[in-house]
Motif scaffolding. Structure first.
Motif, short mmCIF file in Angstrom:
data_model
loop_
_atom_site.label_atom_id
_atom_site.label_comp_id
_atom_site.label_asym_id
_atom_site.label_seq_id
_atom_site.Cartn_x
_atom_site.Cartn_y
_atom_site.Cartn_z
N GLN A 359 0.84 -1.26 -0.08
CA GLN A 359 0.04 0.16 0.02
C GLN A 359 0.79 1.25 0.05
O GLN A 359 0.32 2.39 -0.20
CB GLN A 359 -1.09 -0.04 1.32
CG GLN A 359 -2.12 -0.89 1.13
CD GLN A 359 -2.84 -0.99 2.32
OE1 GLN A 359 -2.50 -0.78 3.63
NE2 GLN A 359 -4.04 -1.60 2.43
N THR A 361 2.97 4.44 -1.15
CA THR A 361 2.68 5.34 -2.23
C THR A 361 4.25 5.83 -2.51
O THR A 361 4.37 6.61 -3.91
CB THR A 361 1.76 6.53 -1.68
OG1 THR A 361 2.33 7.31 -0.79
CG2 THR A 361 0.45 5.87 -1.53
N ASP A 362 5.11 5.78 -2.03
CA ASP A 362 6.45 6.34 -2.60
C ASP A 362 7.45 5.16 -2.81
O ASP A 362 8.62 5.64 -3.03
CB ASP A 362 6.95 7.01 -1.30
CG ASP A 362 7.01 6.45 -0.13
OD1 ASP A 362 6.67 5.13 -0.05
OD2 ASP A 362 7.81 7.16 0.86
N SER A 366 5.41 2.07 -7.35
CA SER A 366 4.21 2.48 -6.86
C SER A 366 3.56 3.19 -7.92
O SER A 366 4.06 3.83 -8.51
CB SER A 366 4.03 3.17 -5.56
OG SER A 366 5.01 4.44 -5.51
N VAL A 367 2.07 3.07 -8.11
CA VAL A 367 1.27 3.87 -9.11
C VAL A 367 0.27 4.42 -8.12
O VAL A 367 -0.32 4.13 -7.24
CB VAL A 367 0.71 3.29 -10.23
CG1 VAL A 367 2.01 2.62 -10.85
CG2 VAL A 367 -0.02 1.90 -9.61
N THR A 368 -0.57 5.60 -9.04
CA THR A 368 -1.58 6.37 -8.42
C THR A 368 -2.86 5.25 -8.41
O THR A 368 -3.70 5.28 -7.55
CB THR A 368 -1.53 7.65 -8.92
OG1 THR A 368 -0.63 8.44 -8.73
CG2 THR A 368 -2.80 8.36 -8.43
N TYR A 369 -3.04 4.64 -9.85
CA TYR A 369 -4.18 4.12 -10.04
C TYR A 369 -3.76 2.39 -10.01
O TYR A 369 -3.32 2.20 -11.33
CB TYR A 369 -4.81 4.50 -11.10
CG TYR A 369 -5.25 5.99 -11.08
CD1 TYR A 369 -6.36 6.21 -10.33
CD2 TYR A 369 -4.57 6.97 -11.83
CE1 TYR A 369 -6.81 7.68 -10.13
CE2 TYR A 369 -4.89 8.13 -11.81
CZ TYR A 369 -5.91 8.64 -10.72
OH TYR A 369 -6.32 9.82 -10.68
N PRO A 370 -3.92 1.76 -9.18
CA PRO A 370 -3.27 0.13 -9.37
C PRO A 370 -3.91 -0.48 -10.43
O PRO A 370 -3.17 -1.41 -11.00
CB PRO A 370 -4.01 -0.22 -7.86
CG PRO A 370 -3.84 0.88 -7.10
CD PRO A 370 -4.25 2.03 -8.05
N GLN A 372 -4.80 0.52 -13.30
CA GLN A 372 -4.13 0.74 -14.42
C GLN A 372 -2.83 0.15 -14.67
O GLN A 372 -2.59 -0.16 -15.83
CB GLN A 372 -4.12 2.11 -14.65
CG GLN A 372 -3.56 2.73 -15.89
CD GLN A 372 -3.66 4.36 -15.87
OE1 GLN A 372 -3.95 4.92 -14.87
NE2 GLN A 372 -3.18 4.74 -17.10
N ASN A 419 -6.93 -3.70 -6.22
CA ASN A 419 -6.76 -2.36 -6.32
C ASN A 419 -6.33 -1.42 -5.26
O ASN A 419 -5.94 -0.33 -5.39
CB ASN A 419 -8.32 -2.18 -6.65
CG ASN A 419 -8.38 -0.70 -7.45
OD1 ASN A 419 -7.82 -0.13 -8.15
ND2 ASN A 419 -9.48 -0.01 -6.89
N ARG A 422 -0.95 -0.30 -4.17
CA ARG A 422 -0.17 0.51 -5.08
C ARG A 422 1.14 0.07 -5.65
O ARG A 422 1.67 0.71 -6.33
CB ARG A 422 -0.11 1.84 -4.32
CG ARG A 422 -1.47 2.56 -4.15
CD ARG A 422 -1.32 3.90 -3.24
NE ARG A 422 -2.62 4.55 -2.84
CZ ARG A 422 -3.32 5.23 -3.69
NH1 ARG A 422 -2.99 5.12 -4.94
NH2 ARG A 422 -4.56 5.55 -3.32
#
Length: 770
Positions: A359, A361-362, A366-370, A372, A419, A422
């Protein structure tokens, strides 16, 4: 003359004549003799602990010859039956079955290729977890995996493979006992065959998905053509092939998830109790392989609901059948992970850590929209497969077939469950890739049937139809997956090449040798006890030490990981080391067809004038060697390399004080002026002050423990030797002198004298306290 009775005449007529001793007769006898000889060889091996006179290759060659002879003999004896069986197989063989068989064999070849992947260097981090657990089972008999990242199924399966390999290795002399197995593998392994066996199991599990996909589509959608396409898409998927090379849980989990759809269809079609139980077992194996497979439980639920919708009788199937499926799932997970309750805290702690990691985010991946990011992985595998798969999803969603809804249920739930993560790892998308291959196959045939219906009807004979049924699906698979196929062939060839760690190591050993001190940004396990080797694996590598540090201490060569330097933006010392004209050798990376991170070999420019030693001597031995000086200090190991700590390189006025039992670290720097031609022994003697003929401690060894004898020393090089001296534990306190010299071990102890005629040089005076 005695008369012959009628009964004797009949008996003679019914008795068959003795059969001649034909080639078949002698072939059978030869097979029996070879089998006996092989058993004797094995018996001798087991009793004596080694292979017989034939050696390992001879004994197993004897087994192969025995099997070949026995097979030929049985074949000749049953020739008529074999012919009949071949006729039956030929009559039942379809072009689609042949196509799937060819795809399965080709897919297996792709998955077995490239398995070398870095060995003996362990690149995928998770692999050592499974190998270490397996070797620990063998050595201790304790079946607690002591590794709680994953459930237990694949851990124990890999342990069985490791046990079989160890048993075979014991027969062939590869292992002489469990003590030959490593306790723990980190970065590099001393038993690479363990990894090859374990990777082969993963390759077989990945290959199994190919025929499973065919039989699944053939059973559920009644279309063998689509089954061939689905099998081909999975066989050539670069994502599936790449992950089949490693000892990891993702490929086995994806295969079990695919098989679960096949068994769940039995629930929908028949609703028998055994269908629920079988589905529960397969779901349990999937979850017992990797926790994230829990989404597979949607399959028996949806299949049960579809069965109830189709047959509205309250008794068919009984409601408790679904509970039976969940019960068998739970029991299977418990059977494959038997320590889950005893180690519930360990499992839960690791689970929470992994959840937080995914999970993040850095993180780098990591991605903003998993969602995708996960779909991007499939697009990168094959954009054509991705497009056909999306078309298949739309087709199945609106076609309103029960089997379609069942097939769509798992990937939808699995994607939703991912989803929240990240952090994107491509291997986590494997189950989606397998299901998408089925959807793409169904959509492709749906389009084909509608296009073919508008074309003229071609009249083909039986052979033509058979050939078209074989060639056309394989051709379509090849076109769709051409990019993935070329990626696989390139990657397998790349993975079988020596890793950059190995190439850098081989060059340093061949071109530099043991004499100079070397600092490498690699793990020490790679080099073992190689002399004059410093391994620096901290995040900063060689970057936090200035060039002057290396020159002052005589560190002549650096092996720098350019990938690490790039991540540091080539700041700090990297700028001087890599951009200052000091690079003498480059090892390229995957960008130019070589595996591993790029390495640069740097020559720091050490010269006698750049050295800053604790004691300078500039003593000439026979016009051939010049003793430049010594660094000294306390050590904890007699074979370690002593270097002054950072910011402490300086000349000393007097030698440090020592205590009985201490180890005097001695890094001695020699400049070679002329070839020595012979192997000299270096001696270090400790003598009481004023008693030059009394040695209370000594060390007489070839330089670098024989790894680099003086006969190989080259004029112009600076060789660092470390003949550290261990003081006796009962050494009386007092003042002592330390002397050094060289001699030939020729029985006369012929010295290499100094230019002043002395046979030794006094290094200094030390004080031994209490």
């Amino acid at each position: 003359m005695p008369s012959i009775t009628e009964s004797e005449i009949i008996e003679k007529a019914e008795t068959p004549p003795p059969s001649p001793r034909t080639g078949r007769y002698w072939l059978r006898r030869a097979a029996i003799a070879l089998a006996g000889l092989f058993l004797v060889a094995l018996a001798v091996q087991l009793l004596r602990g080694k292979l017989w006179l034939l050696g390992a290759a001879g004994v197993w060659g004897l087994l192969a010859l025995t099997l070949l002879t026995a097979g030929v003999s049985l074949g000749l004896d049953n020739l008529a039956r074999i012919r009949m069986a071949l006729v039956g197989v030929r009559a039942k063989t379809s072009p689609y079955g042949v196509g799937v068989a060819l795809l399965t064999l080709f897919g297996l070849g792709l998955r077995l290729g490239g398995q070398q992947m870095g060995l003996p260097y362990i690149i995928p981090a998770d692999e050592s977890l499974f190998i270490d657990a397996g070797t620990r089972f063998i050595k201790t008999g304790n079946f607690d995996p002591q590794m709680y990242y994953y459930p237990g199924f694949y851990v124990y399966v890999q342990a069985v493979v490791a046990g079989l390999h160890f048993l075979g290795g014991s027969f062939t002399g590869l292992y002489h006992g469990v003590e030959d197995l490593p306790d723990r593998t980190f970065a590099i392994t001393t038993a690479p065959q363990f990894y090859l066996w374990g990777r082969t199991l993963t390759a077989l599990m990945g290959t199994a998905a190919i025929p499973i996909a065919y039989f699944l589509v053939k059973r559920v959608w009644q279309d063998r053509r689509a089954g061939v396409l689905a099998a081909g898409f999975i066989a050539l998927s670069s994502l599936a092939v790449e992950n089949s090379h490693y000892i990891a849980v993702d490929i086995p989990m994806a295969t079990f998830v695919l098989a679960a759809l096949w068994s769940a269809c039995g629930i929908y079609e028949r609703g028998y109790r055994r269908d629920y139980a079988l589905t529960g077992v397969i779901c349990g194996l999937a979850i017992g392989t990797k926790w994230s497979a829990f989404a597979v439980l949607i399959l028996p639920i949806v299949a049960h609901l579809l069965r109830l919708r189709q047959n509205r009788s309250a008794l068919n199937p009984p409601p408790y059948y679904l509970l039976l499926s969940f019960l068998t799932t739970a029991l299977t997970v418990l059977a494959t992970t038997p320590f889950i309750f005893a180690r519930i805290k360990e499992y839960s702690d690791i689970f929470v850590i992994q959840l937080l990691k995914y999970q993040s985010t850095d993180a780098l991946r990591s991605v903003t929209y998993p969602w995708q990011g996960n779909l991007q992985v499939i697009w990168d595998d094959s954009w054509l497969l991705f497009g056909l798969g999306l078309g298949g999803i739309v087709l199945l969603a609106f076609r309103r077939w029960a089997a379609d809804w069942l097939a769509l249920s798992f990937p939808l739930l699995y994607l939703l469950s991912m989803n929240g993560y990240r952090l994107i790892y491509p291997r986590n998308v494997l189950p989606l890739t397998y299901y998408l291959a089925i959807f793409a196959a169904l959509f492709s045939l749906w389009i084909f049937d509608r296009v073919a219906a508008r074309l003229p009807d071609f009249k083909l004979n039986k052979v033509g139809r058979w050939a078209a049924g074989l060639v056309l699906p394989l051709l379509f698979v090849g076109i769709t997956m051409w990019g993935a196929l070329t990626t696989n062939l390139y990657a397998n060839d790349l993975n079988d090449r020596p890793y950059s760690y190995a190439r850098a190591e081989e060059w340093l050993k061949a071109e530099v040798g043991p004499g100079p001190i070397k600092l490498v940004e690699m793990r020490p396990q790679q080099w073992g006890s190689y002399p004059n080797l410093l391994a620096r694996v901290a995040e900063t590598g060689a970057n936090d030490l200035p060039l002057s540090y290396y020159r002052e201490r005589g560190i002549q060569y650096l092996a720098i990981n350019r990938e690490r330097a790039r991540d540091a933006n080539f700041a700090g010392s990297y700028l001087d080391l890599l951009e200052g004209g000091l690079v003498v050798k480059e090892f390229e990376t995957k960008a130019v067809g070589q595996p591993g991170p790029p390495f640069a070999i740097v020559r720091t420019g050490v010269k006698p004038a750049t050295l800053k030693l604790n004691f300078d001597y500039n003593a000439d031995f026979g016009g051939k060697l010049r003793l430049l000086g010594v660094n000294t200090g306390k050590l904890t190991s007699a074979n370690s390399l002593y270097l002054p700590p950072e910011n402490q390189a300086r000349h000393l006025e007097s030698w440090p004080d020592f205590k009985p039992g201490d180890i005097i670290g001695l890094s001695i720097y020699w400049e070679v002026n002329a070839p020595l031609g012979q192997d000299y022994t270096v001696f270090i003697h400790l003598r009481p002050l004023g008693k030059p003929d009394t040695n209370v401690a000594n060390r007489d060894t070839l330089p670098l423990l024989g790894a680099y004898p003086t006969s190989r020393w080259k004029p112009g090089e600076i060789v660092t030797d470390n003949p550290n001296l261990a003081l006796p534990a009962n050494l009386p306190p007092g003042d002592y002198t330390l002397v050094i010299g060289l001699y030939l071990n020729d029985g006369k102890f012929t010295p290499l004298p100094l230019v002043n005629g002395a046979s030794s040089l006094t290094l200094g005076q030390i004080k031994v306290g209490r």
